[in-house]
Design an enzyme around this catalytic site. Structure first.
Site, PDB file in Angstrom:
ATOM      1  N   ASP A  15       0.769  -1.263  -0.109  1.00  0.00           N
ATOM      2  CA  ASP A  15      -0.103  -0.143  -0.055  1.00  0.00           C
ATOM      3  C   ASP A  15       0.938   1.405   0.059  1.00  0.00           C
ATOM      4  OD1 ASP A  15      -2.343  -1.570   0.259  1.00  0.00           O
ATOM      5  OD2 ASP A  15      -1.954  -1.751   2.414  1.00  0.00           O
ATOM      6  N   GLY A  19       0.965   1.862  -7.477  1.00  0.00           N
ATOM      7  CA  GLY A  19       0.237   2.003  -8.725  1.00  0.00           C
ATOM      8  C   GLY A  19       0.165   3.332  -9.099  1.00  0.00           C
ATOM      9  N   ALA A  41      -3.709  -7.728  -4.136  1.00  0.00           N
ATOM     10  CA  ALA A  41      -3.438  -6.156  -4.246  1.00  0.00           C
ATOM     11  C   ALA A  41      -4.385  -5.366  -4.589  1.00  0.00           C
ATOM     12  CB  ALA A  41      -2.408  -6.248  -5.383  1.00  0.00           C
ATOM     13  N   HIS A  43      -4.220  -1.691  -6.495  1.00  0.00           N
ATOM     14  CA  HIS A  43      -3.475  -0.423  -6.841  1.00  0.00           C
ATOM     15  C   HIS A  43      -4.403   0.618  -7.267  1.00  0.00           C
ATOM     16  CE1 HIS A  43       0.481  -3.197  -7.618  1.00  0.00           C
ATOM     17  NE2 HIS A  43       0.205  -2.952  -6.447  1.00  0.00           N
ATOM     18  N   ARG A 305      -6.293   0.489   7.979  1.00  0.00           N
ATOM     19  CA  ARG A 305      -4.756  -0.129   8.006  1.00  0.00           C
ATOM     20  C   ARG A 305      -4.240   0.598   9.343  1.00  0.00           C
ATOM     21  NH1 ARG A 305      -3.949   2.363   2.063  1.00  0.00           N
ATOM     22  NH2 ARG A 305      -4.955   0.822   0.874  1.00  0.00           N
ATOM     23  N   LYS A 331       2.996  10.089  -0.367  1.00  0.00           N
ATOM     24  CA  LYS A 331       1.945  10.661   0.612  1.00  0.00           C
ATOM     25  C   LYS A 331       2.659  11.866   1.697  1.00  0.00           C
ATOM     26  CE  LYS A 331      -1.884   7.680   0.757  1.00  0.00           C
ATOM     27  NZ  LYS A 331      -2.581   6.801   1.652  1.00  0.00           N
ATOM     28  N   SER A 405       5.689  12.395  -3.799  1.00  0.00           N
ATOM     29  CA  SER A 405       4.363  12.682  -4.055  1.00  0.00           C
ATOM     30  C   SER A 405       3.641  13.376  -3.009  1.00  0.00           C
ATOM     31  CB  SER A 405       3.656  11.171  -4.114  1.00  0.00           C
ATOM     32  OG  SER A 405       2.406  11.181  -4.592  1.00  0.00           O
TER      33      SER A 405
HETATM   34  P1  IMP Z   1      -2.743 -12.739   1.536  1.00  0.00           P
HETATM   35  O1  IMP Z   1      -1.594 -12.206   0.637  1.00  0.00           O
HETATM   36  O2  IMP Z   1      -3.949 -12.358   1.198  1.00  0.00           O
HETATM   37  O3  IMP Z   1      -2.670 -14.192   1.911  1.00  0.00           O
HETATM   38  O4  IMP Z   1      -2.414 -11.825   3.141  1.00  0.00           O
HETATM   39  C1  IMP Z   1      -1.390 -12.002   3.875  1.00  0.00           C
HETATM   40  C2  IMP Z   1      -0.917 -10.610   4.357  1.00  0.00           C
HETATM   41  O5  IMP Z   1      -0.484  -9.775   3.373  1.00  0.00           O
HETATM   42  C3  IMP Z   1      -2.199 -10.206   5.137  1.00  0.00           C
HETATM   43  O6  IMP Z   1      -1.498  -9.277   6.226  1.00  0.00           O
HETATM   44  C4  IMP Z   1      -2.596  -9.077   4.178  1.00  0.00           C
HETATM   45  O7  IMP Z   1      -3.271  -7.899   4.915  1.00  0.00           O
HETATM   46  C5  IMP Z   1      -1.516  -8.798   3.545  1.00  0.00           C
HETATM   47  N1  IMP Z   1      -1.284  -8.288   2.218  1.00  0.00           N
HETATM   48  C6  IMP Z   1      -1.698  -8.858   1.206  1.00  0.00           C
HETATM   49  N2  IMP Z   1      -1.824  -8.123  -0.129  1.00  0.00           N
HETATM   50  C7  IMP Z   1      -1.485  -6.754   0.436  1.00  0.00           C
HETATM   51  C8  IMP Z   1      -1.451  -5.723  -0.297  1.00  0.00           C
HETATM   52  O8  IMP Z   1      -1.770  -5.416  -1.534  1.00  0.00           O
HETATM   53  N3  IMP Z   1      -1.439  -4.492   0.607  1.00  0.00           N
HETATM   54  C9  IMP Z   1      -1.231  -4.647   1.853  1.00  0.00           C
HETATM   55  N4  IMP Z   1      -0.942  -5.676   2.551  1.00  0.00           N
HETATM   56  C10 IMP Z   1      -1.540  -6.767   1.560  1.00  0.00           C
END
Ligand code: IMP
Length: 422
Positions: A15, A19, A41, A43, A305, A331, A405
């Protein structure tokens, strides 16, 4: 000089705003290739007053003429992918022209999502906080050599392959409890798979090899962030893929000798979604102010978050494991109204001070801070106090911050003359 592949990735817990940066730099590249992750993800891109959220498709898709390749390291949920395609087509994007799919990319099945949910429920308090998109179980099937791949859609026996894997999943789900009714989800999945026909499929390693030979410029786009890497992140609170720069090689079939610039994206502060250690997390009003000012709610799950100050040892670790050659700070404007800006310069672990990322970031790692003056406003560019903050970061991590940014729009992006050279 031989043509190189530049890599752009997250240097924190995801995050970071990757993107937006991909969208800003996309005019410099002919091919944008996503190398890992999947619909976990989100983005977010903002331009001409409109917001767009992409989950699987590379963020260069709004730049006409750019080829957007979904690499073999990515896991694809056909239903979510189709939804993204339709939204892009409504925006006038010629998806069949702009997007390519790697045949080696693995597919997320409805039962993968069910397994993700069952596994998290079973873990109870120690759950990872997964996005529940089926990411972990799909990568498990990939390494377990059971997975279904995009290339399998070209075979006549897809249904048989699908049913075989589904049966295995059902046996596993039976261990967790009752089997969920997935008939509707399955129909939707089969329909989505048929509709994916319109997107050209490629052998991504050959496609990129040819692109390099033709001298085309390529950007490898990462998802999530370094501290969520399966090997180098805060295990087990991580995602299931290699989010670091090495993942671009395996996730796209690019040799390491072809990697050029490695662009690390970080926020002026830190956030994390889901469970796991976070030494600079703020549980007070300051954290809440950051969350509100930065709209820190997940773009995929909507979850709030967790927010905290910038963590320099963690950022230096990201520079090290990725070989980051330059940084982009996102940010900065979110901290505009903060009178004092804190930055973590080290950790106290069992009474000893260290500025090195430990093997595990356990909850008893205490952050040690330095205070810097706030900068007020970024509307007119980079104020002196923000410049001092950036110089402090550059000196701590040893690589230049080349982009800053100051808002979500493409236009709110400042290219900065760095204070240090890589
Ligand atoms: P999973 O990838 O869905 O299995 O999640 C595993 C961990 O990664 C969790 O703590 C999610 O919140 C975090 N996570 C997965 N994808 C993202 C993302 O795109 N941004 C931030 N955290 C992510």
């Amino acid at each position: 000089m031989r043509q190189q592949v530049d890599v752009l990735l997250g240097a924190q817990w995801g995050d970071e705003g990757k993107g937006k940066v991909v969208d800003v730099v996309a005019p410099d590249y002919q091919v944008i290739a996503r190398f890992q992750g999947g619909p976990n993800a989100g983005h977010t891109l903002l331009f001409e007053g409109r917001k767009h959220v992409l989950h699987t498709i590379p963020s260069g898709v709004f730049r006409p003429g750019t080829k957007n390749l979904v690499g073999n390291g990515v896991v694809i949920d056909p239903v979510i992918f189709l939804r993204e395609l339709k939204a892009l087509e409504e925006e006038g994007v010629d998806t069949a022209e702009a997007i390519l799919l790697s045949r080696r990319a693995h597919l997320i099945l409805p039962t993968h999502r069910a397994l993700d949910a069952a596994s998290e429920a079973e873990k109870g308090k120690s759950k990872i906080g997964s996005t529940l998109k089926g990411i972990g179980p799909t990568y498990m099937d990939k390494t377990g050599r059971n997975g279904l791949r995009v290339g399998d859609l070209e075979r006549g026996d897809l249904r048989t392959l699908y049913d075989g894997l589904k049966r295995k999943h059902e046996r596993l789900l039976g261990l967790y409890g009752d089997l969920p009714d997935l008939r509707e989800a399955e129909e939707e999945w089969m329909d989505a798979v048929r509709q994916l026909e319109r997107i050209p499929r490629v052998d991504c390693e050959h496609y990129l090899d040819e692109a390099l030979r033709e001298g085309r410029s390529i950007l490898a786009e990462g998802a999530q962030g370094t501290l969520l890497d399966i090997d180098y992140g805060t295990y087990p609170f991580v995602t299931s893929s290699n989010t670091i720069s090495a993942g671009a090689c395996t996730g796209l079939g690019i040799p390491p000798t072809r990697i050029g610039r490695v662009i690390g994206i970080f926020k002026a502060y830190c956030t994390r979604v889901g469970s796991g250690p976070f030494p600079t997390e703020l549980h007070d009003d300051i954290g809440e102010r950051m969350r509100q000012a930065g709209h820190e709610f997940g773009s995929t799950t909507g979850r709030p978050r967790r927010c905290g100050w910038l963590d320099l040892p963690a950022l230096r670790f990201a520079v090290m494991v990725n070989g980051i050659s330059e940084l982009a700070m996102m940010k900065a404007d979110v901290l505009n109204d903060f009178g004092t800006i804190r930055v973590c310069t080290g950790y106290r672990v069992n009474g000893s001070l260290t500025d090195r990322m430990p093997y595990t970031l356990t909850d008893d790692v205490e952050a040690v801070y330095e205070d810097l003056p706030g900068w007020g406003d970024t509307a007119a560019g980079i104020p002196a106090e923000l410049e001092a903050y950036i110089l402090r970061i550059e000196n701590a991590v040893g690589v230049p911050v080349k982009l800053v940014s100051t808002g979500p729009d493409r236009a709110q992006t400042i290219l900065r003359a760095p204070g240090v050279t890589a």
